[in-house]
Motif scaffolding. Sequence first.
Motif, PDB file in Angstrom:
ATOM      1  N   LEU A  46       0.799  -1.236   0.000  1.00 34.27           N
ATOM      2  CA  LEU A  46       0.000   0.000   0.000  1.00 34.27           C
ATOM      3  C   LEU A  46       0.832   1.286   0.000  1.00 34.27           C
ATOM      4  O   LEU A  46       0.294   2.360   0.236  1.00 34.27           O
ATOM      5  N   ARG A  47       2.125   1.170  -0.248  1.00 31.14           N
ATOM      6  CA  ARG A  47       2.953   2.385  -0.274  1.00 31.14           C
ATOM      7  C   ARG A  47       2.997   2.914  -1.709  1.00 31.14           C
ATOM      8  O   ARG A  47       3.843   2.529  -2.512  1.00 31.14           O
ATOM      9  N   ILE A  48       2.081   3.830  -1.972  1.00 33.53           N
ATOM     10  CA  ILE A  48       1.884   4.345  -3.329  1.00 33.53           C
ATOM     11  C   ILE A  48       3.001   5.326  -3.696  1.00 33.53           C
ATOM     12  O   ILE A  48       3.329   6.213  -2.907  1.00 33.53           O
ATOM     13  N   ASP A  49       3.566   5.180  -4.891  1.00 38.82           N
ATOM     14  CA  ASP A  49       4.556   6.131  -5.406  1.00 38.82           C
ATOM     15  C   ASP A  49       3.777   7.242  -6.123  1.00 38.82           C
ATOM     16  O   ASP A  49       3.390   7.108  -7.283  1.00 38.82           O
ATOM     17  N   ALA A  50       3.534   8.328  -5.415  1.00 40.23           N
ATOM     18  CA  ALA A  50       2.645   9.381  -5.929  1.00 40.23           C
ATOM     19  C   ALA A  50       3.202  10.014  -7.206  1.00 40.23           C
ATOM     20  O   ALA A  50       2.447  10.303  -8.140  1.00 40.23           O
ATOM     21  N   GLU A  51       4.501  10.216  -7.260  1.00 45.40           N
ATOM     22  CA  GLU A  51       5.075  10.858  -8.458  1.00 45.40           C
ATOM     23  C   GLU A  51       4.885   9.978  -9.687  1.00 45.40           C
ATOM     24  O   GLU A  51       4.552  10.462 -10.771  1.00 45.40           O
ATOM     25  N   HIS A  52       5.117   8.683  -9.518  1.00 47.94           N
ATOM     26  CA  HIS A  52       4.917   7.748 -10.630  1.00 47.94           C
ATOM     27  C   HIS A  52       3.462   7.759 -11.077  1.00 47.94           C
ATOM     28  O   HIS A  52       3.163   7.803 -12.281  1.00 47.94           O
ATOM     29  N   GLU A  53       2.554   7.747 -10.126  1.00 45.00           N
ATOM     30  CA  GLU A  53       1.123   7.735 -10.447  1.00 45.00           C
ATOM     31  C   GLU A  53       0.707   9.027 -11.156  1.00 45.00           C
ATOM     32  O   GLU A  53      -0.090   9.002 -12.093  1.00 45.00           O
ATOM     33  N   GLN A  54       1.246  10.140 -10.704  1.00 45.83           N
ATOM     34  CA  GLN A  54       0.895  11.416 -11.343  1.00 45.83           C
ATOM     35  C   GLN A  54       1.420  11.456 -12.780  1.00 45.83           C
ATOM     36  O   GLN A  54       0.730  11.936 -13.684  1.00 45.83           O
ATOM     37  N   ARG A  55       2.627  10.894 -12.983  1.00 48.16           N
ATOM     38  CA  ARG A  55       3.170  10.823 -14.351  1.00 48.16           C
ATOM     39  C   ARG A  55       2.258   9.993 -15.249  1.00 48.16           C
ATOM     40  O   ARG A  55       1.954  10.376 -16.377  1.00 48.16           O
ATOM     41  N   LEU A  56       1.814   8.856 -14.720  1.00 54.59           N
ATOM     42  CA  LEU A  56       0.902   7.999 -15.498  1.00 54.59           C
ATOM     43  C   LEU A  56      -0.369   8.759 -15.870  1.00 54.59           C
ATOM     44  O   LEU A  56      -0.847   8.694 -17.005  1.00 54.59           O
ATOM     45  N   LEU A  57      -0.926   9.477 -14.895  1.00 55.05           N
ATOM     46  CA  LEU A  57      -2.157  10.240 -15.167  1.00 55.05           C
ATOM     47  C   LEU A  57      -1.928  11.280 -16.263  1.00 55.05           C
ATOM     48  O   LEU A  57      -2.759  11.449 -17.160  1.00 55.05           O
ATOM     49  N   LEU A  58      -0.778  11.957 -16.199  1.00 55.68           N
ATOM     50  CA  LEU A  58      -0.484  12.994 -17.195  1.00 55.68           C
ATOM     51  C   LEU A  58      -0.366  12.407 -18.601  1.00 55.68           C
ATOM     52  O   LEU A  58      -0.670  13.084 -19.585  1.00 55.68           O
ATOM     53  N   GLU A  59       0.063  11.147 -18.674  1.00 57.64           N
ATOM     54  CA  GLU A  59       0.281  10.515 -19.983  1.00 57.64           C
ATOM     55  C   GLU A  59      -1.006  10.002 -20.621  1.00 57.64           C
ATOM     56  O   GLU A  59      -0.966   9.443 -21.714  1.00 57.64           O
ATOM     57  N   HIS A  60      -2.131  10.124 -19.925  1.00 55.62           N
ATOM     58  CA  HIS A  60      -3.387   9.574 -20.452  1.00 55.62           C
ATOM     59  C   HIS A  60      -4.482  10.641 -20.509  1.00 55.62           C
ATOM     60  O   HIS A  60      -4.425  11.640 -19.794  1.00 55.62           O
ATOM     61  N   ASP A  61      -5.471  10.393 -21.376  1.00 50.48           N
ATOM     62  CA  ASP A  61      -6.560  11.359 -21.566  1.00 50.48           C
ATOM     63  C   ASP A  61      -7.792  11.002 -20.753  1.00 50.48           C
ATOM     64  O   ASP A  61      -8.606  11.862 -20.433  1.00 50.48           O
ATOM     65  N   ALA A  62      -7.956   9.721 -20.487  1.00 50.26           N
ATOM     66  CA  ALA A  62      -9.135   9.255 -19.757  1.00 50.26           C
ATOM     67  C   ALA A  62      -8.684   8.285 -18.674  1.00 50.26           C
ATOM     68  O   ALA A  62      -7.749   7.498 -18.890  1.00 50.26           O
ATOM     69  N   ILE A  63      -9.339   8.367 -17.524  1.00 54.04           N
ATOM     70  CA  ILE A  63      -8.987   7.512 -16.389  1.00 54.04           C
ATOM     71  C   ILE A  63     -10.205   6.658 -16.052  1.00 54.04           C
ATOM     72  O   ILE A  63     -11.311   7.178 -15.902  1.00 54.04           O
ATOM     73  N   VAL A  64      -9.966   5.359 -15.928  1.00 54.75           N
ATOM     74  CA  VAL A  64     -11.018   4.448 -15.475  1.00 54.75           C
ATOM     75  C   VAL A  64     -10.584   3.904 -14.121  1.00 54.75           C
ATOM     76  O   VAL A  64      -9.445   3.440 -13.979  1.00 54.75           O
ATOM     77  N   LEU A  65     -11.465   4.005 -13.144  1.00 56.79           N
ATOM     78  CA  LEU A  65     -11.211   3.383 -11.842  1.00 56.79           C
ATOM     79  C   LEU A  65     -12.073   2.140 -11.773  1.00 56.79           C
ATOM     80  O   LEU A  65     -13.308   2.234 -11.753  1.00 56.79           O
ATOM     81  N   GLN A  66     -11.445   0.968 -11.809  1.00 58.39           N
ATOM     82  CA  GLN A  66     -12.194  -0.297 -11.781  1.00 58.39           C
ATOM     83  C   GLN A  66     -11.949  -1.015 -10.458  1.00 58.39           C
ATOM     84  O   GLN A  66     -10.807  -1.239 -10.058  1.00 58.39           O
ATOM     85  N   PHE A  67     -13.042  -1.399  -9.804  1.00 54.72           N
ATOM     86  CA  PHE A  67     -12.910  -2.042  -8.488  1.00 54.72           C
ATOM     87  C   PHE A  67     -14.199  -2.757  -8.097  1.00 54.72           C
ATOM     88  O   PHE A  67     -15.289  -2.365  -8.501  1.00 54.72           O
ATOM     89  N   PRO A  68     -14.074  -3.798  -7.272  1.00 51.03           N
ATOM     90  CA  PRO A  68     -15.267  -4.372  -6.646  1.00 51.03           C
ATOM     91  C   PRO A  68     -15.740  -3.408  -5.559  1.00 51.03           C
ATOM     92  O   PRO A  68     -14.928  -2.794  -4.865  1.00 51.03           O
ATOM     93  N   PHE A  69     -17.042  -3.264  -5.430  1.00 53.19           N
ATOM     94  CA  PHE A  69     -17.631  -2.381  -4.423  1.00 53.19           C
ATOM     95  C   PHE A  69     -17.451  -3.031  -3.054  1.00 53.19           C
ATOM     96  O   PHE A  69     -17.890  -4.169  -2.834  1.00 53.19           O
ATOM     97  N   TYR A  70     -16.769  -2.345  -2.148  1.00 50.85           N
ATOM     98  CA  TYR A  70     -16.544  -2.844  -0.789  1.00 50.85           C
ATOM     99  C   TYR A  70     -17.162  -1.862   0.201  1.00 50.85           C
ATOM    100  O   TYR A  70     -16.752  -0.703   0.251  1.00 50.85           O
ATOM    101  N   TRP A  71     -18.064  -2.334   1.004  1.00 54.04           N
ATOM    102  CA  TRP A  71     -18.680  -1.483   2.025  1.00 54.04           C
ATOM    103  C   TRP A  71     -19.115  -0.135   1.445  1.00 54.04           C
ATOM    104  O   TRP A  71     -18.763   0.907   1.956  1.00 54.04           O
ATOM    105  N   TYR A  72     -19.851  -0.246   0.324  1.00 52.86           N
ATOM    106  CA  TYR A  72     -20.440   0.930  -0.318  1.00 52.86           C
ATOM    107  C   TYR A  72     -19.379   1.950  -0.754  1.00 52.86           C
ATOM    108  O   TYR A  72     -19.649   3.146  -0.833  1.00 52.86           O
ATOM    109  N   SER A  73     -18.197   1.455  -1.050  1.00 50.19           N
ATOM    110  CA  SER A  73     -17.107   2.374  -1.341  1.00 50.19           C
ATOM    111  C   SER A  73     -16.022   1.648  -2.137  1.00 50.19           C
ATOM    112  O   SER A  73     -16.262   0.551  -2.663  1.00 50.19           O
ATOM    113  N   THR A  74     -14.851   2.241  -2.201  1.00 51.82           N
ATOM    114  CA  THR A  74     -13.725   1.643  -2.933  1.00 51.82           C
ATOM    115  C   THR A  74     -12.900   0.752  -2.000  1.00 51.82           C
ATOM    116  O   THR A  74     -12.907   0.948  -0.787  1.00 51.82           O
TER     117      THR A  74
END
Length: 176
Positions: A46-74
């Motif tokens: 669970l130690r997210i590399d925020a800079e890497h993630e932000q770079r990935l976001l910048l490189e894309h035009d659309a973001i999909v968040l895919q997940f099973p619904f857990y306790w009415y949330s992510t």
Amino acid sequence: MSESRILLVYAHRNPGASRVNRALLDAAATLANVTVHDLTARYPDLRIDAEHEQRLLLEHDAIVLQFPFYWYSTPAILKEWQDAVLAYGFAYGSEGDKLRGKKLMIATTTGGPSDAYQAGGYNQFTLSELLRPLQATANLAGMRYEPIFAVTGVRMLDDAALDRTATAYYARLAAL
Ligand SMILES: Cc1cc2nc3c(=O)[nH]c(=O)nc-3n(C[C@H](O)[C@H](O)[C@H](O)COP(=O)(O)O)c2cc1C
């Protein structure tokens, strides 16, 4: 118009045990313009590399968040991803315009059947209502919130229905 580059951020607590999300992911991965990004595989601690993630976001035009619904949330790892990555000056604040104009689509799967997700139903609220924190986040970041892709009542879904659902998901992503 060139194809939009889609970042599919996938969050599942136990990806190896997934049936429904796995089928959706396999369908999505056949699209050349989709980058599948499995958070649990990349960050088992669970130690997210925020800079890497932000770079990935910048490189894309659309973001999909895919997940099973857990306790009415992510799942927790996706909440941690939001907290670490959608930082001031990146996603919000006077210079936080880096996600502005990008599309955001939620793709989620639920144990509860569709009729449970309505006023007076077992879960009282619709999925759109329960996902409002993500919609509000998209709004704050200036993102374009797309209609939700939801697969409900997963325990009742036989293999043929799951195949059809995965094909529908492919079509939604192809049109994003
Ligand atoms: C910790 C946990 C919490 C869950 N919470 C909900 C819930 O709030 N609402 C619901 O409809 N299903 C809930 N479920 C059922 C999951 O959404 C369902 O198992 C999942 O969508 C199946 O997808 P998979 O085959 O990819 O694992 C929960 C399951 C787990 C393990």
